[in-house]
Scaffold this motif. Sequence first.
Motif, PDB file in Angstrom:
ATOM      1  N   GLY A  50       0.384  -1.608   0.286  1.00  0.00           N
ATOM      2  CA  GLY A  50      -0.158  -0.131   0.093  1.00  0.00           C
ATOM      3  C   GLY A  50       0.631   1.240  -0.033  1.00  0.00           C
ATOM      4  O   GLY A  50       0.243   2.706  -0.052  1.00  0.00           O
ATOM      5  N   HIS A  51       1.865   1.097   0.264  1.00  0.00           N
ATOM      6  CA  HIS A  51       3.041   2.224   0.054  1.00  0.00           C
ATOM      7  C   HIS A  51       3.844   2.615  -0.830  1.00  0.00           C
ATOM      8  O   HIS A  51       3.961   3.076  -1.508  1.00  0.00           O
ATOM      9  N   ILE A  52       3.956   1.228  -1.573  1.00  0.00           N
ATOM     10  CA  ILE A  52       4.949   1.114  -2.644  1.00  0.00           C
ATOM     11  C   ILE A  52       4.186   1.627  -3.795  1.00  0.00           C
ATOM     12  O   ILE A  52       4.880   2.760  -4.814  1.00  0.00           O
TER      13      ILE A  52
ATOM     14  N   PHE B 253      -8.960  -7.781   1.370  1.00  0.00           N
ATOM     15  CA  PHE B 253      -8.790  -7.278   2.569  1.00  0.00           C
ATOM     16  C   PHE B 253      -7.657  -6.691   2.054  1.00  0.00           C
ATOM     17  O   PHE B 253      -6.568  -6.528   3.092  1.00  0.00           O
ATOM     18  N   GLY B 254      -7.346  -5.743   1.063  1.00  0.00           N
ATOM     19  CA  GLY B 254      -5.623  -6.195   0.807  1.00  0.00           C
ATOM     20  C   GLY B 254      -4.737  -6.775   1.273  1.00  0.00           C
ATOM     21  O   GLY B 254      -4.950  -7.721   1.121  1.00  0.00           O
ATOM     22  N   SER B 255      -3.124  -6.836   1.763  1.00  0.00           N
ATOM     23  CA  SER B 255      -2.179  -7.145   1.452  1.00  0.00           C
ATOM     24  C   SER B 255      -1.640  -7.004   2.462  1.00  0.00           C
ATOM     25  O   SER B 255      -0.415  -8.149   2.560  1.00  0.00           O
ATOM     26  N   ALA B 256      -2.063  -6.893   3.727  1.00  0.00           N
ATOM     27  CA  ALA B 256      -1.914  -7.038   4.977  1.00  0.00           C
ATOM     28  C   ALA B 256      -2.761  -7.763   5.814  1.00  0.00           C
ATOM     29  O   ALA B 256      -2.298  -8.181   7.437  1.00  0.00           O
TER      30      ALA B 256
ATOM     31  N   GLY C  29      -8.991   0.609   3.543  1.00  0.00           N
ATOM     32  CA  GLY C  29      -6.913   0.803   3.153  1.00  0.00           C
ATOM     33  C   GLY C  29      -7.424   2.138   2.142  1.00  0.00           C
ATOM     34  O   GLY C  29      -8.212   2.334   1.498  1.00  0.00           O
ATOM     35  N   TRP C  30      -6.398   3.400   2.087  1.00  0.00           N
ATOM     36  CA  TRP C  30      -6.520   4.120   1.465  1.00  0.00           C
ATOM     37  C   TRP C  30      -6.335   4.593  -0.484  1.00  0.00           C
ATOM     38  O   TRP C  30      -7.342   4.592  -0.909  1.00  0.00           O
ATOM     39  N   ASN C  31      -5.598   3.469  -0.216  1.00  0.00           N
ATOM     40  CA  ASN C  31      -5.269   3.441  -2.154  1.00  0.00           C
ATOM     41  C   ASN C  31      -6.675   2.542  -2.181  1.00  0.00           C
ATOM     42  O   ASN C  31      -7.366   3.277  -3.048  1.00  0.00           O
TER      43      ASN C  31
ATOM     44  N   PRO D 220     -12.750  -2.813   8.500  1.00  0.00           N
ATOM     45  CA  PRO D 220     -11.186  -1.946   8.746  1.00  0.00           C
ATOM     46  C   PRO D 220     -11.021  -2.959   9.465  1.00  0.00           C
ATOM     47  O   PRO D 220     -11.791  -3.860  10.746  1.00  0.00           O
ATOM     48  N   ARG D 221      -9.970  -2.857   9.568  1.00  0.00           N
ATOM     49  CA  ARG D 221      -8.883  -4.533   9.641  1.00  0.00           C
ATOM     50  C   ARG D 221      -8.389  -3.028  11.183  1.00  0.00           C
ATOM     51  O   ARG D 221      -8.026  -4.057  12.425  1.00  0.00           O
ATOM     52  N   PHE D 222      -7.374  -2.362  10.521  1.00  0.00           N
ATOM     53  CA  PHE D 222      -5.811  -1.831  12.112  1.00  0.00           C
ATOM     54  C   PHE D 222      -6.038  -0.314  10.971  1.00  0.00           C
ATOM     55  O   PHE D 222      -6.246  -0.158  10.255  1.00  0.00           O
ATOM     56  N   SER D 223      -5.035   0.820  11.855  1.00  0.00           N
ATOM     57  CA  SER D 223      -4.426   1.405  10.837  1.00  0.00           C
ATOM     58  C   SER D 223      -5.406   2.405  11.252  1.00  0.00           C
ATOM     59  O   SER D 223      -6.121   2.911  12.112  1.00  0.00           O
ATOM     60  N   ASP D 224      -5.467   3.043   9.785  1.00  0.00           N
ATOM     61  CA  ASP D 224      -6.431   4.343   9.975  1.00  0.00           C
ATOM     62  C   ASP D 224      -8.041   3.894   8.844  1.00  0.00           C
ATOM     63  O   ASP D 224      -8.779   4.207   8.738  1.00  0.00           O
TER      64      ASP D 224
END
Length: 415
Positions: free
Chosen positions: A18-20, A275-278, A355-357, A373-377
């Motif tokens: 999600g940062h790359i 559900f994203g990469s993490a 996630g934001w992306n 949502p799972r964690f962080s933002d």
Amino acid sequence: MNQRNNHRVVLFPLPLQGHINPMLQLGQILHARGFSITILHTNFNAPDPSSHPHFTFRSIACGLHRSEVSMSDIPDLISLLNTQCASPFEEHLREMMSLPGGDAVPIACVISDSLFSFTCGVAERLKVRALVLLTGGATSLHVYTILRLLKEKGYFSIDGLSGSRSEEAVKEFPSLLVRDIPGVHSQKPEMVLELFDNMIKVIKSSPGVIFNTFEELEQPALASVREVLSVPDFVIGPLHKCYVTSSSSSLLEEDRSCISWLDEQPLKSVIYVSFGSAAVVREAEILEIALGLANSKQPFLWVVRPRLVRDPEWLKKSPSHFLEALKRRGKLVKWAPQMKVLAHPAVGAFWTHSGWNSTLESISEGVPMLCMPRFSDQGVNARYVSDIWRVGVHLNGGLDRENIARAISTNLFIS
């Protein structure tokens, strides 16, 4: 492409998917405006250079290997990266400034992830301009700036959140419930708070911050963080819509067979689930998700990436009801070309970790979201998607099959 301008930009992404993604998208934008691009990256979760042949890639040894790293403890991983990467980053930057040949193109700027705490200091010592890229939203950044205040107000309790406390409104940030606060459910809340404290310090001390968002979506939050940060800012998102390329920055191989499968589905009929990469889903949860999809009666495309669920045999153990639904109107893939999926006319909704992306990509394509949502933002993003921007619904009723089916077939208005 514009003519090369004889200046180089060095990009240093945090080695998480999600940062790359946004960092490489930013690289595409700058390259299209004439800059030479060098991607400085860790050997852990390294991007694929063949996907971006017009970039130069340089790897730094961070001493981490995927088999030794737990993706379930992201704050600890980021702390470790900040410890391990500082010296190698400085060494490589010094080397790039002195090398003859192609890399001798002057470095106009270093752009690093805002969660790296050392990059701006290194750049300042070497007399190189440096900016930071915020890969999350401005609203979540606004929440990060008051996390210490929220801790002082007692929202981060030692014995955790139970019962109705989790559903209380946050008086200091009325749009949120207590359970939406980043890190409030973490087993290491102090580490989470320190992580975001450091990020705020990095942004405040930087020459400028780049936001992957747009004014029309987050103007109130942008106005608030501008008062707090008092640094130049560049709001240039959504980054993925600012360039046209067939390149992929995915760390996992994308299964493009899902696009031909979507071609066979009715208009706006499919719920896309990823559900994203993490994120990690427990066995009991994946059973409810599977049966909720089966009970919804909608076609579904579900991304079940490696390590999403701890039991690799979960599919074989799935109820016949789900397996029959999968055979008739579902498709599972290990990873999908998400932007192409969301842009496909057959996709009518997106069940997401928020996630934001993913949030930006779904908003950009006009696809309503079901937020888990799972964690962080992600809690902040999900709350704004459902209650403020009203472009989706929150899975408020819990992760059970009846609630899931009802949310998909009723609240998302899929025809």
